[in-house]
Design a protein around this motif. Sequence first.
Motif, mmCIF file in Angstrom:
data_model
loop_
_atom_site.group_PDB
_atom_site.id
_atom_site.type_symbol
_atom_site.label_atom_id
_atom_site.label_comp_id
_atom_site.label_asym_id
_atom_site.label_seq_id
_atom_site.Cartn_x
_atom_site.Cartn_y
_atom_site.Cartn_z
ATOM 1 N N MET A 25 16.519 108.771 3.606
ATOM 2 C CA MET A 25 16.531 108.909 2.153
ATOM 3 C C MET A 25 17.920 108.545 1.641
ATOM 4 N N GLU A 26 17.962 108.009 0.420
ATOM 5 C CA GLU A 26 19.214 107.520 -0.141
ATOM 6 C C GLU A 26 19.570 108.302 -1.400
ATOM 7 N N ALA A 27 20.832 108.727 -1.478
ATOM 8 C CA ALA A 27 21.323 109.377 -2.698
ATOM 9 C C ALA A 27 21.486 108.318 -3.790
ATOM 10 N N THR A 28 21.076 108.661 -5.007
ATOM 11 C CA THR A 28 21.147 107.719 -6.128
ATOM 12 C C THR A 28 21.942 108.328 -7.280
ATOM 13 N N PHE B 210 21.630 117.318 3.613
ATOM 14 C CA PHE B 210 21.699 115.860 3.470
ATOM 15 C C PHE B 210 22.761 115.266 4.388
ATOM 16 N N ARG C 192 23.694 112.459 8.118
ATOM 17 C CA ARG C 192 23.912 111.286 7.271
ATOM 18 C C ARG C 192 24.306 110.105 8.159
ATOM 19 N N TYR D 196 9.808 115.409 2.668
ATOM 20 C CA TYR D 196 10.650 114.663 1.722
ATOM 21 C C TYR D 196 10.390 115.150 0.297
ATOM 22 N N VAL E 51 13.153 116.946 -2.507
ATOM 23 C CA VAL E 51 13.542 116.414 -3.821
ATOM 24 C C VAL E 51 12.891 117.134 -4.983
ATOM 25 N N GLN F 153 15.993 118.181 -6.296
ATOM 26 C CA GLN F 153 17.093 117.230 -6.088
ATOM 27 C C GLN F 153 16.559 115.814 -6.369
ATOM 28 N N ASN G 197 17.785 113.109 -7.580
ATOM 29 C CA ASN G 197 18.645 111.920 -7.450
ATOM 30 C C ASN G 197 18.654 111.406 -6.009
ATOM 31 N N ASN G 198 17.468 111.115 -5.524
ATOM 32 C CA ASN G 198 17.280 110.595 -4.172
ATOM 33 C C ASN G 198 16.021 109.744 -4.149
#
Length: 668
Positions: free
Chosen positions: A276-279, A312, A316, A399, A403, A419, A421-422
Amino acid sequence: MKRFISLALISTFLAPLSAIAAPPRNPDKTVNCDILVVGGGLSGVATAYEALLAGRTVCHTEITDWLGGQISSQGTSALDERPTQRAKQFYSRGYLELRERIEKKYGKLNPGNCWVSESCFLPRDGHDILTQMLKDAEKRGKGKLQLFPNTVIKELELSSDGKIINSAIAIEHKPTASIPLNTYTLSQSIEDAYRYENTSKFTKNIIRFVPKQTSKAGSNAPNWYVIDTSETGEIIALADVPYRLGIDDRSYLEPSSSSATNDQYCPQGFTYTFAMEATKDPQPQTMPSFYQQYSPYYSYELKRLASFPLVFTYRRIWSPQPGQAGQFGGVKFTNPAPGDISMQNWTWGNDYRPGTAQDNLIYSRQQLQASGQLQPGGWMGGLRTDALRKAEENAFGYYYWLVAGTTDSQLGDGIKQPQPNNRFLSGLNSPMGTVHGLSKYPYMREGRRIIGRPSWGQPAGFMIWEIDISRRDYSDPYYATTLGDKEYRRLRAALSGLEAASVLSGQTPAQNAARRTRSTIFPDAIGIGHYAIDFHPCMVNSPPETPGNKERPGERRGAGQAYPFQIALRAMIPQKIDNLLVGGKSIATSHIAAAAYRVHSFEWSAGAAAGTISAFALKNAIAPYQLVDNLPQPEPQLEAVKRLLEQNGNPTAFPDTSIFNQNWEDWK
């Protein structure tokens, strides 16, 4: 280019397949090998690496299209290491080369800036690095490498006396033109992979592996070797050699066992990892249709872990821009920043932990027999497809919980916050290299484990047990009460070293016996490892996601620190078949010992030994069991192969290992 596919769409992919296998057709080709390595995990790569350096012809099969197992196709690209061994750089030469190449690739060893390890990186790079290492080993050693990705072993042909594997039949699957490889989840494709016939998903090539050389005149030694480094012990199941699965019965050798009798349906949990990617901005998050089924399971687990930034950054695997310093529960990390990528592998998250005969993943021998998989042509991989499917759903659901969830099964509501922003990373160019975004194969912590041949002191078959490695002192009254006087005295005697006879005779009271401060020293040690005894226990009720479900009581009793330990050659030699060796997680360890004998550097060390010993056995016309059949008497050929391992930079013992050295407390 990363792609995002909604979890609602992905959920439509998850449908079980029937398990019908057509009769075999004639092989499309025959391939000659000195050594057939089955399984492309780290142990399999290490086996091939050393065999190639020894100049041998290696055929190497892998069910996925990536080499590396844990660090690639299973997505757990975070090296599990212990501080002292890492500080001393005391590893097999190939594992050291792997670490060096990771550092060279990124300019640093930890491009993810994770806090669980000194090295977290992208899974695809793990595959690329290992592939290049094998090519370079082939060139340096003048061996020959024949790689067969997307290939499974379907049948074995044994000699008339059952002692030799004469050939192996494999199925190589290639995608049809309209459907790219890695489109389907494993549950959707695994049964198809074991069918001989072409399907709408795959076209098949049937390959017959045979020995490259003929047997030497007058020699009964094998003329080729098959090495089982598969994740679940496929070849030992298919060959039907004796093995264990799940919990061992409680004894003085396995005193912390959670059961008085064995329970083969409770191995450690397995995990589909994902990235998963933080945005910078909130992303649309779609609840999977099956989310409510699995949501009662998810949890941060402990209050000291109840922090999304902590979870997270735990694993990482990519961090291009350093974030601001953060801390939670005594753990320091840099907070997630947009563009950071996290790989998720969490016990009360995407771990799937079935523990009954109704939902276990790895079929027992009885289940294999009942399902016809031990009949000629009946082998379908030995796994429950529905358990794979549910584990996939559980991972997708985790997942969404991360989020958007606000519940917590262990800590109660009000702790978990959304959360948004992912984003979930999927697509063929994503970190996991799959359209659906899950790892190509689940991370397996435990599979079938062979029972070695009868050996001095272990007439029922050699095993490495809990007391061979654990630092526990067993002074807790629980052990004396649960084991009873006779078994408890045997436990204390086994741990007392030079006082053993006095303890057994009763001259020294059991509770007064000095406890050795090292692991068991094996005369046939051919590799090393060091890690804590780390448990991800099965759940009590079926299915695992049942609301209010609990871990199997007592399973974590055996968890804790271990001394630096050795790999005994006897743990790699199965019963019945003379040209089969076992590496990876299927060596002869108990359920509790296996919880330490499963991490990256151990897998490499076991594989390095398998590759070296099989090449040595071919050169010297001797079967591996003959290297240890006269123990504890001296074995000159065993000493020769141990010297060869050491000369090649593959340690067989930690520094200063001896029965007189009791100074192991500093090894962390």
